[in-house]
Design an enzyme around this catalytic site. Structure first.
Site, PDB file in Angstrom:
ATOM      1  N   ARG A 238       0.975   7.696  -0.710  1.00 14.82           N
ATOM      2  CA  ARG A 238       1.078   7.108  -1.489  1.00 14.82           C
ATOM      3  C   ARG A 238       0.042   6.808  -2.677  1.00 14.82           C
ATOM      4  O   ARG A 238      -0.863   6.628  -3.496  1.00 14.82           O
ATOM      5  CB  ARG A 238       1.106   5.732  -1.411  1.00 14.82           C
ATOM      6  CG  ARG A 238       0.699   4.237  -1.733  1.00 14.82           C
ATOM      7  CD  ARG A 238      -0.033   3.524  -1.375  1.00 14.82           C
ATOM      8  NE  ARG A 238       1.095   2.721  -0.195  1.00 14.82           N
ATOM      9  CZ  ARG A 238       1.566   2.147   1.013  1.00 14.82           C
ATOM     10  NH1 ARG A 238       0.845   2.964   1.945  1.00 14.82           N
ATOM     11  NH2 ARG A 238       2.561   2.248   1.871  1.00 14.82           N
ATOM     12  N   TYR A 239      -1.379   7.535  -1.831  1.00 15.14           N
ATOM     13  CA  TYR A 239      -2.691   7.705  -2.409  1.00 15.14           C
ATOM     14  C   TYR A 239      -2.640   9.314  -2.835  1.00 15.14           C
ATOM     15  O   TYR A 239      -1.645  10.514  -2.895  1.00 15.14           O
ATOM     16  CB  TYR A 239      -4.046   8.312  -2.094  1.00 15.14           C
ATOM     17  CG  TYR A 239      -4.125   6.441  -1.225  1.00 15.14           C
ATOM     18  CD1 TYR A 239      -4.220   4.636  -2.270  1.00 15.14           C
ATOM     19  CD2 TYR A 239      -3.591   6.025   0.242  1.00 15.14           C
ATOM     20  CE1 TYR A 239      -4.347   3.807  -1.949  1.00 15.14           C
ATOM     21  CE2 TYR A 239      -2.949   5.304   0.404  1.00 15.14           C
ATOM     22  CZ  TYR A 239      -3.824   3.736  -0.326  1.00 15.14           C
ATOM     23  OH  TYR A 239      -3.632   2.068  -0.287  1.00 15.14           O
TER      24      TYR A 239
ATOM     25  N   ARG B 183      -4.418  12.362  -0.308  1.00 16.32           N
ATOM     26  CA  ARG B 183      -4.005  11.696   0.935  1.00 16.32           C
ATOM     27  C   ARG B 183      -2.531  11.779   1.646  1.00 16.32           C
ATOM     28  O   ARG B 183      -1.428  11.299   1.294  1.00 16.32           O
ATOM     29  CB  ARG B 183      -4.922  11.330   1.858  1.00 16.32           C
ATOM     30  CG  ARG B 183      -4.728   9.948   1.367  1.00 16.32           C
ATOM     31  CD  ARG B 183      -6.313   9.471   1.569  1.00 16.32           C
ATOM     32  NE  ARG B 183      -6.408   8.158   1.352  1.00 16.32           N
ATOM     33  CZ  ARG B 183      -7.035   7.888  -0.046  1.00 16.32           C
ATOM     34  NH1 ARG B 183      -7.476   8.577  -0.651  1.00 16.32           N
ATOM     35  NH2 ARG B 183      -7.740   6.156   0.121  1.00 16.32           N
TER      36      ARG B 183
ATOM     37  N   CYS C 129       5.060   3.132  20.506  1.00 11.06           N
ATOM     38  CA  CYS C 129       4.510   3.011  20.491  1.00 11.06           C
ATOM     39  C   CYS C 129       3.632   2.539  21.979  1.00 11.06           C
ATOM     40  O   CYS C 129       5.006   1.899  22.880  1.00 11.06           O
ATOM     41  CB  CYS C 129       3.865   1.699  19.785  1.00 11.06           C
ATOM     42  SG  CYS C 129       3.600   2.069  17.581  1.00 11.06           S
TER      43      CYS C 129
ATOM     44  N   CYS D 241       2.284  -4.273  18.974  1.00 11.97           N
ATOM     45  CA  CYS D 241       1.735  -6.019  18.199  1.00 11.97           C
ATOM     46  C   CYS D 241       2.834  -6.410  18.244  1.00 11.97           C
ATOM     47  O   CYS D 241       3.506  -6.477  17.067  1.00 11.97           O
ATOM     48  CB  CYS D 241       0.716  -5.581  17.143  1.00 11.97           C
ATOM     49  SG  CYS D 241      -0.727  -3.917  17.607  1.00 11.97           S
TER      50      CYS D 241
ATOM     51  N   CYS E 251       2.441  -6.448  13.705  1.00 14.47           N
ATOM     52  CA  CYS E 251       2.990  -5.580  13.312  1.00 14.47           C
ATOM     53  C   CYS E 251       3.409  -5.440  11.515  1.00 14.47           C
ATOM     54  O   CYS E 251       4.637  -5.743  11.166  1.00 14.47           O
ATOM     55  CB  CYS E 251       3.542  -4.216  14.590  1.00 14.47           C
ATOM     56  SG  CYS E 251       3.661  -2.944  13.378  1.00 14.47           S
TER      57      CYS E 251
ATOM     58  N   ARG F 220       4.921  -2.702  10.708  1.00 13.57           N
ATOM     59  CA  ARG F 220       5.953  -1.920  10.523  1.00 13.57           C
ATOM     60  C   ARG F 220       6.827  -2.044  11.426  1.00 13.57           C
ATOM     61  O   ARG F 220       8.082  -1.141  12.100  1.00 13.57           O
ATOM     62  CB  ARG F 220       5.923  -0.421  10.667  1.00 13.57           C
ATOM     63  CG  ARG F 220       5.142  -0.110   9.085  1.00 13.57           C
ATOM     64  CD  ARG F 220       4.512   2.429   9.679  1.00 13.57           C
ATOM     65  NE  ARG F 220       3.946   2.145   8.761  1.00 13.57           N
ATOM     66  CZ  ARG F 220       2.420   2.987   8.723  1.00 13.57           C
ATOM     67  NH1 ARG F 220       2.039   3.228   9.964  1.00 13.57           N
ATOM     68  NH2 ARG F 220       2.253   3.370   7.510  1.00 13.57           N
TER      69      ARG F 220
ATOM     70  N   ASP G 271      -0.526  -8.501   6.789  1.00 13.78           N
ATOM     71  CA  ASP G 271       0.194  -8.353   6.326  1.00 13.78           C
ATOM     72  C   ASP G 271       1.664  -9.205   5.955  1.00 13.78           C
ATOM     73  O   ASP G 271       1.409 -10.008   6.817  1.00 13.78           O
ATOM     74  CB  ASP G 271       0.681  -6.593   6.258  1.00 13.78           C
ATOM     75  CG  ASP G 271      -0.255  -5.707   6.081  1.00 13.78           C
ATOM     76  OD1 ASP G 271      -0.739  -5.489   5.106  1.00 13.78           O
ATOM     77  OD2 ASP G 271      -0.720  -5.386   7.121  1.00 13.78           O
TER      78      ASP G 271
ATOM     79  N   ASP H  37      -3.695  -4.729   1.609  1.00 16.65           N
ATOM     80  CA  ASP H  37      -3.502  -3.694   1.458  1.00 16.65           C
ATOM     81  C   ASP H  37      -2.300  -4.819   0.215  1.00 16.65           C
ATOM     82  O   ASP H  37      -1.241  -5.028   0.944  1.00 16.65           O
ATOM     83  CB  ASP H  37      -2.406  -3.162   2.847  1.00 16.65           C
ATOM     84  CG  ASP H  37      -1.878  -1.539   2.390  1.00 16.65           C
ATOM     85  OD1 ASP H  37      -1.936  -1.449   1.268  1.00 16.65           O
ATOM     86  OD2 ASP H  37      -2.095  -1.238   3.679  1.00 16.65           O
TER      87      ASP H  37
ATOM     88  N   LYS I 147      -4.607  -0.137  -1.163  1.00 19.30           N
ATOM     89  CA  LYS I 147      -5.766  -0.711  -0.660  1.00 19.30           C
ATOM     90  C   LYS I 147      -6.898  -1.228  -1.450  1.00 19.30           C
ATOM     91  O   LYS I 147      -7.661  -0.876  -2.405  1.00 19.30           O
ATOM     92  CB  LYS I 147      -6.640  -1.100   0.806  1.00 19.30           C
ATOM     93  CG  LYS I 147      -5.419  -0.705   1.923  1.00 19.30           C
ATOM     94  CD  LYS I 147      -6.267   0.147   3.128  1.00 19.30           C
ATOM     95  CE  LYS I 147      -5.710   0.451   4.530  1.00 19.30           C
ATOM     96  NZ  LYS I 147      -4.433   1.476   3.718  1.00 19.30           N
TER      97      LYS I 147
END
Length: 363
Positions: free
Chosen positions: A104-105, A108, A117, A121, A124, A126, A286, A323, A330
């Site tokens: 996206r950037y 990076r 995981c 959470c 989350c 995702r 989000d 975001d 962001k």
């Protein structure tokens, strides 16, 4: 009320207690009522469940508003999708030219080597993509992802995320770091992880060594939302990383009923700084499906940051960010402290609301 917290020592992998990964397991552990089991199973059918022994040991089951339980124990609120919530709230999909890569950037990329995981959470972003049975990159897919990085000399930083990359074995992590280390234009490898706080026994000397390349610099971005997560065991795991020369930043999600007050945020950021972790981001929640009960308003978040600015050390000040949905990146949700005064100067507002004239001398 004093909370008895278990402080497990570092144990071999085979001796560690396995996470609770089922609705019935939550009931058996006393983390949920038996009457809630049908609802919990409906939630678990859509969104993965896992609570490590470390996190279960921090929960006060007598407190219906326990901030650790709220992060990891499912509730029926997750079955409610509000308008505007999205399967992919930050827009990874359109920026994924190769499986496992999000670019996206300009300088990076994200490298999502694993989609599981140690904990899941409940907020989350995702949550539609991670969990048991989710795809993890196989050998050929990882080769293609690293080949993409090697072919794009604008990529200076590679961010291992997922899932949680530190759930991988030290051998697999070392292999990835070694391969990235061999790409001349890659200068930084960053790991986004919850492991040091939710499963600190994983942070063994072997894992710490695996994170370090010969040439590239490794950074670690720790996700922690509440000071209770930073107990003695977590701080010891963090210390093993910092003492090995790996700098740590943190990211925290602003969560209703968990940390959306000045006292909790202050105590959390101070605990991070004392553990030698610099608070980096405070995320606005989000628009992930079924997470509306966690989101505060941006107005609330800005007010909290303004209150922190006045009385809390600058070391404890993260950047409050959003975001932008759709993959647009962001942006800081900063308060405005500066306004033109109409005469070529400025009016500056201090953290307590006082207004002050400021004139520039520019040659």
């Amino acid at each position: 009320m004093a909370i008895a917290v278990r402080q497990p020592s570092i144990l071999p992998a085979n001796d560690r207690k396995q996470p609770i990964r089922s609705s019935s397991g939550l009931v058996e552990a006393g983390l949920a009522d038996a009457a809630a089991l049908p609802m919990l199973e409906r939630v678990a059918a859509s969104f993965a469940v896992s609570v490590t022994d470390q996190m279960a040991g921090l929960i006060d089951p007598t407190d219906p508003h326990d901030p650790v339980a709220r992060q990891f124990v499912p509730t029926g609120d997750e079955l409610v999708t509000t308008p505007g919530e999205l399967d992919d709230p930050i827009g990874d999909g359109p920026y994924s030219p190769v499986k496992g890569i999000v670019h996206r950037y300009h300088d990076r990329v994200l490298l999502k080597a694993v989609n599981v995981c140690p904990v899941y959470c409940r907020f989350c972003f995702r949550r539609e993509m991670v969990g048991p049975g989710s795809e993890t990159l196989d050998g050929a897919e990882l080769d293609a992802a690293i080949a993409y990085i090697a072919a794009h000399d604008e990529v200076w930083e590679v961010i291992l995320t997922g899932g949680d990359p530190l759930i991988l074995s030290p051998r697999r992590l070392a292999d990835i770091v070694t391969r990235l280390d061999a790409i001349p234009h890659v200068g930084i490898v960053r790991f986004h992880t919850r492991v040091p706080v939710v499963d600190p026994d994983r942070v063994t000397p072997e894992l710490v060594a695996a994170l370090k390349g010969r040439r590239v610099t490794s950074w670690l971005m720790l996700h922690a939302n509440h000071w209770r997560e930073l107990n003695d065991t977590a701080r010891a795991a963090i210390a093993r990383l910092v003492d090995a020369g790996i700098p740590l930043l943190s990211q925290t999600v602003l969560l209703k009923g968990v940390n959306d007050d000045v006292e909790t945020l202050t105590r959390t950021f101070r605990a991070l700084v004392q553990a030698r972790v610099k608070p980096h981001y405070l995320h606005q929640g989000d628009l992930a499906k079924g997470t509306g009960h966690f989101r505060t308003t941006i107005q609330r978040g800005r007010a909290l940051m303004k209150a922190l600015r006045g009385d809390v050390s600058g070391l404890c000040q993260p950047t409050y960010v959003l975001d932008i949905p759709g993959g647009h990146g962001k942006v800081p949700l900063t308060a405005d402290y500066l306004a033109p005064d109409g005469d070529g100067g400025w009016t500056v507002t201090d953290p307590r609301g006082g207004r002050h004239a400021y004139s520039e001398e520019v040659e």
